[in-house]
Design a protein around this motif. Sequence first.
Motif, PDB file in Angstrom:
ATOM      1  N   SER A  87       0.830  -1.200   0.000  1.00 26.74           N
ATOM      2  CA  SER A  87       0.000   0.000   0.000  1.00 26.74           C
ATOM      3  C   SER A  87       0.869   1.257   0.000  1.00 26.74           C
ATOM      4  O   SER A  87       0.618   2.201  -0.743  1.00 26.74           O
ATOM      5  CB  SER A  87      -0.916  -0.040   1.220  1.00 26.74           C
ATOM      6  OG  SER A  87      -1.626   1.155   1.336  1.00 26.74           O
ATOM      7  N   LYS A  88       1.912   1.256   0.834  1.00 27.74           N
ATOM      8  CA  LYS A  88       2.806   2.436   0.902  1.00 27.74           C
ATOM      9  C   LYS A  88       3.540   2.644  -0.411  1.00 27.74           C
ATOM     10  O   LYS A  88       3.694   3.777  -0.876  1.00 27.74           O
ATOM     11  CB  LYS A  88       3.813   2.265   2.053  1.00 27.74           C
ATOM     12  CG  LYS A  88       3.178   2.566   3.404  1.00 27.74           C
ATOM     13  CD  LYS A  88       4.200   2.682   4.511  1.00 27.74           C
ATOM     14  CE  LYS A  88       3.494   2.773   5.872  1.00 27.74           C
ATOM     15  NZ  LYS A  88       3.685   1.562   6.688  1.00 27.74           N
ATOM     16  N   ARG A  89       4.016   1.539  -0.973  1.00 27.17           N
ATOM     17  CA  ARG A  89       4.745   1.677  -2.244  1.00 27.17           C
ATOM     18  C   ARG A  89       3.857   2.253  -3.333  1.00 27.17           C
ATOM     19  O   ARG A  89       4.301   3.051  -4.152  1.00 27.17           O
ATOM     20  CB  ARG A  89       5.283   0.309  -2.696  1.00 27.17           C
ATOM     21  CG  ARG A  89       6.503  -0.133  -1.910  1.00 27.17           C
ATOM     22  CD  ARG A  89       7.078  -1.417  -2.462  1.00 27.17           C
ATOM     23  NE  ARG A  89       7.639  -1.274  -3.804  1.00 27.17           N
ATOM     24  CZ  ARG A  89       8.313  -2.236  -4.426  1.00 27.17           C
ATOM     25  NH1 ARG A  89       8.513  -3.402  -3.823  1.00 27.17           N
ATOM     26  NH2 ARG A  89       8.790  -2.041  -5.644  1.00 27.17           N
ATOM     27  N   LEU A  90       2.599   1.838  -3.343  1.00 27.25           N
ATOM     28  CA  LEU A  90       1.680   2.354  -4.359  1.00 27.25           C
ATOM     29  C   LEU A  90       1.351   3.827  -4.094  1.00 27.25           C
ATOM     30  O   LEU A  90       1.274   4.632  -5.015  1.00 27.25           O
ATOM     31  CB  LEU A  90       0.395   1.512  -4.392  1.00 27.25           C
ATOM     32  CG  LEU A  90       0.588   0.070  -4.860  1.00 27.25           C
ATOM     33  CD1 LEU A  90      -0.698  -0.727  -4.712  1.00 27.25           C
ATOM     34  CD2 LEU A  90       1.068   0.015  -6.303  1.00 27.25           C
ATOM     35  N   GLN A  91       1.174   4.150  -2.819  1.00 24.41           N
ATOM     36  CA  GLN A  91       0.915   5.552  -2.471  1.00 24.41           C
ATOM     37  C   GLN A  91       2.065   6.451  -2.912  1.00 24.41           C
ATOM     38  O   GLN A  91       1.842   7.570  -3.356  1.00 24.41           O
ATOM     39  CB  GLN A  91       0.699   5.697  -0.969  1.00 24.41           C
ATOM     40  CG  GLN A  91      -0.737   5.439  -0.544  1.00 24.41           C
ATOM     41  CD  GLN A  91      -0.903   5.337   0.951  1.00 24.41           C
ATOM     42  OE1 GLN A  91      -0.048   5.768   1.719  1.00 24.41           O
ATOM     43  NE2 GLN A  91      -2.006   4.743   1.372  1.00 24.41           N
ATOM     44  N   ASP A  92       3.277   5.933  -2.773  1.00 26.54           N
ATOM     45  CA  ASP A  92       4.442   6.714  -3.208  1.00 26.54           C
ATOM     46  C   ASP A  92       4.399   7.007  -4.699  1.00 26.54           C
ATOM     47  O   ASP A  92       5.036   7.939  -5.185  1.00 26.54           O
ATOM     48  CB  ASP A  92       5.745   5.970  -2.864  1.00 26.54           C
ATOM     49  CG  ASP A  92       6.014   6.006  -1.369  1.00 26.54           C
ATOM     50  OD1 ASP A  92       5.406   6.846  -0.681  1.00 26.54           O
ATOM     51  OD2 ASP A  92       6.815   5.181  -0.881  1.00 26.54           O
TER      52      ASP A  92
END
Length: 500
Positions: A344-349
């Motif tokens: 999720s964090k990687r996609l948000q980035d």
Amino acid sequence: MTVQQAKQKNNQQQGKKAKKPKTAITPTRAENFPEWYQSVISSADMAENSATRGCMVIKPYGYAIWEHFQQELNSRIKKHGVKNAYFPLLIPLRFFEKEAEHVDGFAKECAVVTHHRLEPDSENGGLKPAGELTEPMIIRPTSETIIGESFSNWINSYRDLPLKINQWANVMRWEMRPRMFLRTSEFMWQEGHNAFATATEADEDSRKMLAMYEEFAKNVMAIPMIAGEKTADERFPGAVATYTIEAILQDGKALQSATSHNLGQNFSTSANISFQSQDGEEKLAWTTSWGMTSRMIGAMIMMHADDDGLIVPPKVAPHQVYIIPVIHDDADRSDILNYCENLSKRLQDQDIRVELDASEKRTPDKMWGCIKQGVPLRVEIGKREMEAGNITHTRRDIGRDSKTTETVDAFCGKVTGILDDMQQSMYDVAYARTMSMIHDVKTLDEAHAFFADKNNVGQVRFDASLLQDEAFADLMKEFSVTPRCLIFANEGKVLVGRSY
RNA sequence: CGGGGUGUGGCGCAGUCUGGUAGCGCGCCUGCUUUGGGAGCAGGAUGCCGGGAGUUCGAAUCUCUUCACCCCGACCA
């Protein structure tokens, strides 16, 4: 594999299992299109009917789509040198009365405010209106008249032109037959109002704003539009020319999706929007107005959704990626959730709108919820994926045939591309269907034969000179069809059919 | 605003003709077993039968009257 091929394959597979495949939405489009439409909206939790007659409640998921819509359109509007402002909800009746044609067009659907106070009603123990206004107000059905009043104050010299103003607002038209998003008594829109020193500039401007809408519909909503000019009968009340984009929906009906009007000097005459020209002469301004509404959400639904519910174009999707943890054993719960969090964090980035569903709901319910809400990409992560450093993802528009398992790195590297592909592919599918629903005919007899056959869906296209034919009025009456527009792309041709 | 239809737990419906203790399915809650395309069993909660007025010993049911929603027209983004 193209979307069509994938869908075909999908159908064949389902056909083997059962005669009637189970769909998330009942009835299906083929069974009852209007009911299907309502059901898509409630299944996606977008909106519901309100206790207020003719009005709807837009729920968070539906409103989130509207917000992305606004953002995209607003930035386009600003690129055209337009500034946002806000004008009153209530318009004094005398302003509205100034433009005769305008009155004719809207009078029948105006809500009127006549009082400014409530007092106890001894007869029924409730409240009754009191404090009658010396001058009634109408709730804006559109704001040409009240904005014209401001423009007449703001515009004095040719140096004040062009003046380009837009407002995001709600308007009210007392509709007899409301339908969620397509036609409600209150709806939301933006209305742009521009003023120019010359007729040429005004007409160019109204065409330019229509082109903006067409581009927006194509690239943001993935909706192909037929752009054209309204015939005199279909024109906006008070306009010299009305330009429109029309969507042809899955049931073959057309939907007027945005309009741009060249108002000539009609409103500047009634509101006295005048300026002193370079040579010192007093002149009336030439104005335009242009609007796009929350109806576009309805167009999006009827253009893209299928028998499993909504399909949202990635550009306006509240969640572009929906992550569903698949947890069998409670012992794995926190590990899987952590793994999901990291993704999720990687996609948000990457500025991807991602939603991780860590709720207690059962896995199949999460999946169907995700399908019905039309989330572009569904990601499933269970122990299997986690241990292999993988994820499994499925595209909403293609379905299970697009189900792919690959490494997190591989997925993160191409997720933007997948979303872009889906956006484009949704447009391509919609475009092909739209074109297949336009039928060329040479005569009104042929048009008659087309509409008389119940198996035919869609619109006809023919030579605009036939509109003058007496038989055309009969055709309109018999099949409740209307000229949708004189098509820009096909000069001399008119599109005719049923509409919403 | 015309023509047709429907209002009964959160949702979908039966019951209305022929008045007599308010029902079913789904959903919801609890527990156990389940969980990769709509799980199973057991227990449980939820209704002024759209509103008002009548007829009746008694009305979801009959009468009148209102309101809302849906479909088809006319009108419209």
